[in-house]
Design a protein around this motif. Structure first.
Motif, short mmCIF file in Angstrom:
data_model
loop_
_atom_site.label_atom_id
_atom_site.label_comp_id
_atom_site.label_asym_id
_atom_site.label_seq_id
_atom_site.Cartn_x
_atom_site.Cartn_y
_atom_site.Cartn_z
N GLU A 56 0.83 -1.21 0.00
CA GLU A 56 0.00 0.00 0.00
C GLU A 56 0.86 1.26 0.00
O GLU A 56 0.50 2.25 -0.63
CB GLU A 56 -0.97 -0.01 1.18
CG GLU A 56 -2.10 -0.99 0.97
CD GLU A 56 -3.19 -0.87 2.02
OE1 GLU A 56 -3.30 0.20 2.67
OE2 GLU A 56 -3.94 -1.84 2.18
N TYR A 88 0.51 4.09 -2.93
CA TYR A 88 0.26 5.52 -2.75
C TYR A 88 1.42 6.37 -3.28
O TYR A 88 1.20 7.41 -3.89
CB TYR A 88 -0.01 5.85 -1.29
CG TYR A 88 -1.36 5.37 -0.83
CD1 TYR A 88 -2.52 5.75 -1.51
CD2 TYR A 88 -1.50 4.54 0.26
CE1 TYR A 88 -3.77 5.30 -1.11
CE2 TYR A 88 -2.74 4.10 0.68
CZ TYR A 88 -3.87 4.48 -0.01
OH TYR A 88 -5.10 4.05 0.38
N PHE A 143 -7.12 6.46 -7.08
CA PHE A 143 -6.76 6.78 -5.70
C PHE A 143 -7.96 6.63 -4.78
O PHE A 143 -7.83 6.10 -3.68
CB PHE A 143 -6.21 8.21 -5.63
CG PHE A 143 -5.72 8.60 -4.26
CD1 PHE A 143 -4.50 8.16 -3.81
CD2 PHE A 143 -6.49 9.40 -3.45
CE1 PHE A 143 -4.04 8.51 -2.56
CE2 PHE A 143 -6.04 9.77 -2.20
CZ PHE A 143 -4.82 9.32 -1.75
#
Length: 164
Positions: free
Chosen positions: A26, A30, A79
């Motif tokens: 993760e 990001y 996102f």
């Protein structure tokens, strides 16, 4: 008794490795999204400044800005939902081919077989969008449980549902 303890240790180790792996994946996810979004915004600004410096704007330039807009929208949607909308990729491809077609015709002023090929590719991509839209309305994606701390993903409403 020792076997039970060893099994418990194995399960704890597995849980720790899974949590650490999810954290790393993760984090990369990001970081990559922010990098792609930043690079897209930077490229759009640089293209716009080049247009201003040139003193005039062509249809090619406007279509290039639309490509950047679609790429930015894709990053934003990915996102927010953690889901890549394939239609946006097809829209970018159609816009890029339209830009190529307009550029080719405006610079060379002669029709040739390349115009037919590019037009056919645009038609195929438009049909692909039709197929994707039909498939997503006919066979909606299954809702899945989100990992702790994230919202559960929902299927985006179809155009028919949005109009209702």
């Amino acid at each position: 008794m020792k076997i039970k303890r060893a099994e418990q240790l194995r399960e704890n180790l597995h849980g720790l490795a899974e949590s650490l792996g999810n954290l790393l994946v993760e984090s990369f996810h990001y970081l990559a999204l922010f990098a792609i979004g930043g690079i897209t915004a930077w490229a759009a600004v640089m293209a716009f400044l080049g247009m201003v410096e040139k003193g005039h704007i062509t249809v090619d330039d406007i279509l290039l800005l639309f490509i950047y807009l679609e790429l930015g929208a894709m990053v934003g949607i990915y996102f927010k939902t953690n889901h890549m909308p394939v239609r946006f990729l097809i829209y970018v491809a159609i816009t890029a081919l339209t830009r190529l077609l307009i550029s080719d015709i405006s610079h060379h002023h002669r029709p040739d077989l390349g115009v037919v090929y590019v037009s056919g590719a645009i038609l195929l991509l438009a049909l692909a969008i039709l197929v994707v839209r039909f498939a997503s309305s006919r066979f909606p994606s299954v809702q899945t449980e989100a990992p702790p701390g994230r919202k559960r993903l929902r299927r985006a409403p179809s155009e028919a549902e949005e109009e209702a």
